[in-house]
Design a protein around this motif. Structure first.
Motif, short mmCIF file in Angstrom:
data_model
loop_
_atom_site.label_atom_id
_atom_site.label_comp_id
_atom_site.label_asym_id
_atom_site.label_seq_id
_atom_site.Cartn_x
_atom_site.Cartn_y
_atom_site.Cartn_z
N ALA A 128 0.83 -1.21 0.00
CA ALA A 128 0.00 0.00 0.00
C ALA A 128 0.87 1.26 0.00
CB ALA A 128 -0.92 -0.01 1.22
N LEU A 129 1.93 1.25 0.80
CA LEU A 129 2.81 2.42 0.85
C LEU A 129 3.56 2.61 -0.47
CD1 LEU A 129 4.26 2.11 4.48
CD2 LEU A 129 2.54 3.72 3.63
N THR A 130 3.91 1.50 -1.11
CA THR A 130 4.56 1.60 -2.43
C THR A 130 3.62 2.23 -3.45
OG1 THR A 130 5.94 -0.34 -1.96
CG2 THR A 130 5.67 0.27 -4.27
N SER A 131 2.35 1.81 -3.43
CA SER A 131 1.36 2.41 -4.34
C SER A 131 1.19 3.89 -4.04
CB SER A 131 0.02 1.68 -4.19
OG SER A 131 0.15 0.32 -4.53
N LEU A 132 1.21 4.24 -2.75
CA LEU A 132 1.08 5.66 -2.38
C LEU A 132 2.25 6.48 -2.92
CD1 LEU A 132 -0.31 7.91 -0.74
CD2 LEU A 132 1.06 7.20 1.25
N VAL A 133 3.46 5.93 -2.75
CA VAL A 133 4.65 6.65 -3.25
C VAL A 133 4.58 6.82 -4.76
CG1 VAL A 133 7.16 6.53 -3.49
CG2 VAL A 133 6.09 5.91 -1.32
N ILE A 134 4.14 5.76 -5.47
CA ILE A 134 4.03 5.86 -6.93
C ILE A 134 3.01 6.93 -7.31
CG2 ILE A 134 3.30 4.62 -9.01
CD1 ILE A 134 4.43 2.07 -7.75
N SER A 135 1.88 6.95 -6.61
CA SER A 135 0.83 7.93 -6.95
C SER A 135 1.30 9.36 -6.66
CB SER A 135 -0.44 7.62 -6.17
OG SER A 135 -0.24 7.86 -4.77
N LEU A 136 2.24 9.53 -5.74
CA LEU A 136 2.74 10.87 -5.40
C LEU A 136 4.06 11.19 -6.12
CD1 LEU A 136 2.09 10.84 -1.53
CD2 LEU A 136 0.69 11.91 -3.32
N ALA A 137 4.37 10.41 -7.14
CA ALA A 137 5.63 10.64 -7.87
C ALA A 137 5.67 12.07 -8.38
CB ALA A 137 5.74 9.66 -9.03
N PRO A 138 6.84 12.73 -8.27
CA PRO A 138 6.90 14.16 -8.62
C PRO A 138 6.67 14.44 -10.10
CG PRO A 138 9.08 13.27 -8.14
CD PRO A 138 8.10 12.23 -7.74
N ALA B 3 9.71 10.08 -13.27
CA ALA B 3 10.02 9.34 -12.04
C ALA B 3 9.07 8.16 -11.87
CB ALA B 3 9.90 10.28 -10.84
N MET B 4 7.78 8.38 -12.21
CA MET B 4 6.82 7.27 -12.11
C MET B 4 7.19 6.13 -13.05
SD MET B 4 2.70 7.32 -12.72
CE MET B 4 2.38 8.38 -11.31
N SER B 5 7.60 6.48 -14.27
CA SER B 5 8.00 5.46 -15.24
C SER B 5 9.22 4.69 -14.74
CB SER B 5 8.30 6.12 -16.58
OG SER B 5 8.82 5.18 -17.49
N GLU B 6 10.18 5.39 -14.15
CA GLU B 6 11.37 4.73 -13.61
C GLU B 6 11.01 3.75 -12.50
OE1 GLU B 6 14.12 7.87 -12.41
OE2 GLU B 6 15.61 6.88 -13.66
N ILE B 7 10.10 4.18 -11.62
CA ILE B 7 9.71 3.31 -10.50
C ILE B 7 9.04 2.05 -11.00
CG2 ILE B 7 8.18 3.14 -8.52
CD1 ILE B 7 8.61 6.15 -8.07
N VAL B 8 8.05 2.23 -11.90
CA VAL B 8 7.29 1.08 -12.40
C VAL B 8 8.20 0.12 -13.15
CG1 VAL B 8 5.45 0.38 -13.96
CG2 VAL B 8 5.12 2.37 -12.47
N THR B 9 9.09 0.66 -13.97
CA THR B 9 10.02 -0.19 -14.73
C THR B 9 10.93 -0.96 -13.80
OG1 THR B 9 9.98 1.39 -16.57
CG2 THR B 9 11.80 -0.19 -16.51
N TRP B 10 11.44 -0.29 -12.76
CA TRP B 10 12.34 -0.98 -11.83
C TRP B 10 11.63 -2.10 -11.08
CZ3 TRP B 10 12.73 -2.00 -6.67
CH2 TRP B 10 13.96 -2.45 -6.24
N LEU B 11 10.36 -1.85 -10.71
CA LEU B 11 9.63 -2.86 -9.95
C LEU B 11 9.39 -4.14 -10.76
CD1 LEU B 11 6.94 -0.73 -8.06
CD2 LEU B 11 8.88 -1.95 -7.08
N MET B 12 9.45 -4.03 -12.09
CA MET B 12 9.22 -5.22 -12.92
C MET B 12 10.34 -6.24 -12.79
SD MET B 12 7.78 -3.52 -16.43
CE MET B 12 6.30 -2.52 -16.45
N LEU C 184 12.84 -9.42 -16.86
CA LEU C 184 12.98 -10.77 -16.30
C LEU C 184 11.84 -11.09 -15.33
CD1 LEU C 184 14.64 -13.35 -15.86
CD2 LEU C 184 15.97 -12.10 -14.14
N GLY C 185 11.45 -10.11 -14.52
CA GLY C 185 10.37 -10.35 -13.57
C GLY C 185 9.06 -10.71 -14.26
N ILE C 186 8.82 -10.09 -15.43
CA ILE C 186 7.59 -10.40 -16.18
C ILE C 186 7.65 -11.82 -16.72
CG2 ILE C 186 6.26 -9.78 -18.22
CD1 ILE C 186 7.08 -6.89 -17.79
N LEU C 187 8.79 -12.20 -17.30
CA LEU C 187 8.92 -13.55 -17.87
C LEU C 187 8.69 -14.61 -16.80
CD1 LEU C 187 9.74 -15.45 -20.20
CD2 LEU C 187 12.09 -15.28 -19.38
#
Length: 317
Positions: free
Chosen positions: A144-154, A158-167, A293-296
């Motif tokens: 939940a906190l990760t989703s909150l941080v993503i939603s508050l991305a500046p 930055a949001m694209s970087e976060i989502v890509t890294w999480l994959m 790799l995480g998606i595969l």
């Protein structure tokens, strides 16, 4: 060394050699310009990192399934991987990724925070049920906190970087990530190995295990530290790579005597092999950009999880 471990080691050596050559353009050491630099600075650290991350996830999955006596247990269940992801995402949010060391340090701090919270909630009793529920709570809170941080991305970048890294991926990793993850993963596997005797005793039931001398608090402490080091270091350098700890113990279990202690070593080797094969595959697949790799592994792991559920349902019928 068991015959299974010897076979897995031989396969790992064979795939590691092929992975050094695999890519959009297959490397020919005899004719490719700068082949030595490409091997030393790109392919070799990436292959070693795949082995390190996979070994940690495989060993953690085997120990978790043995401790919880649940074939569906996965390292993410303890909330340590989501805690590490939260720490890494926070480094993106604060704009600290210009320093390459800060992202893994934040991720390790997130994993350590999750470990401390888990130990504070469930450490005194050592009860499996309370431990599982505490892990689920921490995983939900961190998610939940990760989703909150993503939603508050500046900004959108930055949001694209976060989502890509999480994959989850091993793209563009270097020896720096290897030196971060390898010592922590080795220490984590050593901690997990300390639980082997207790895990074998737990197959007789918690009461019988206590009567045989198993100390729940000590076992839990080794387990929390081991999972924290192996999973936390993996997330710190590669992002979220799921299902390895779930799939690998099931793949190697039929070739062992099915005791938890017999699974830890082969699961570590099989985990390393699985992540190395997956990373080599994403490099050669004909996609526009390199598949994460995480998606595969999620595409492979989700049907595997469904197959486990169907097999369990048939067993209960």
């Amino acid at each position: 060394m068991s015959r299974l471990s010897a076979i897995l080691l031989a396969l790992l050596a064979l795939v590691f050699g092929l992975s050094l050559l695999a890519g959009r353009v297959w490397l020919d050491p005899a004719s490719t310009p700068n082949a030595a630099i490409i091997l030393a600075e790109l392919r070799l650290p990436r292959g070693v990192l795949a082995i390190v991350v996979g070994a940690g996830l495989g060993a953690a999955g085997a120990v978790m399934q043995g401790y919880l006596r649940n074939p569906l247990a996965d390292p993410g269940l303890f909330g340590i991987a989501p805690g590490a992801a939260l720490g890494a995402v926070a480094s993106f949010w604060f704009g600290l990724t210009a320093n390459a060391w800060l992202l893994p340090l934040f991720a390790l701090a997130g994993a350590a925070g999750a470990m401390a919270l888990l130990a504070a909630i469930a450490g005194r009793t050592g009860g499996i049920a309370l431990f599982t529920l505490a892990g689920l709570m921490i995983a939900s809170l961190a998610g939940a906190l990760t989703s909150l941080v993503i939603s508050l991305a500046p900004n959108a970048f930055a949001m694209s970087e976060i989502v890509t890294w999480l994959m989850g991926a091993l793209t563009d990793r270097s020896w720096r990530e290897v030196w971060i993850a390898a010592p922590l993963t080795i220490a984590g596997i050593a901690c997990l190995w300390r639980t082997a005797t207790a895990l074998d005793a737990l197959t007789l039931g918690e009461g019988a295990a206590r009567s045989l001398g198993m100390q729940p608090g000590r076992t839990l402490a080794w387990l929390v530290v081991g999972i924290g080091l192996t999973v936390g270091s993996g997330v710190a350098v590669a992002g979220i790579i799921g299902f390895v700890g779930l799939m690998v113990p099931h793949i190697v279990r039929p070739f062992t005597d099915r005791m938890p202690s017999s699974l830890i070593g082969p699961s570590a080797l099989a985990g390393a092999l699985l992540v190395l094969v997956g990373d080599s595959a994403v490099r050669v697949l004909p996609t526009v950009t390199e598949l994460r790799l995480g998606i595969l592994l999620s595409v492979l792991g989700a049907p595997f999880f469904l197959w486990l559920l169907i097999r369990m349902r048939r067993g209960l019928a």
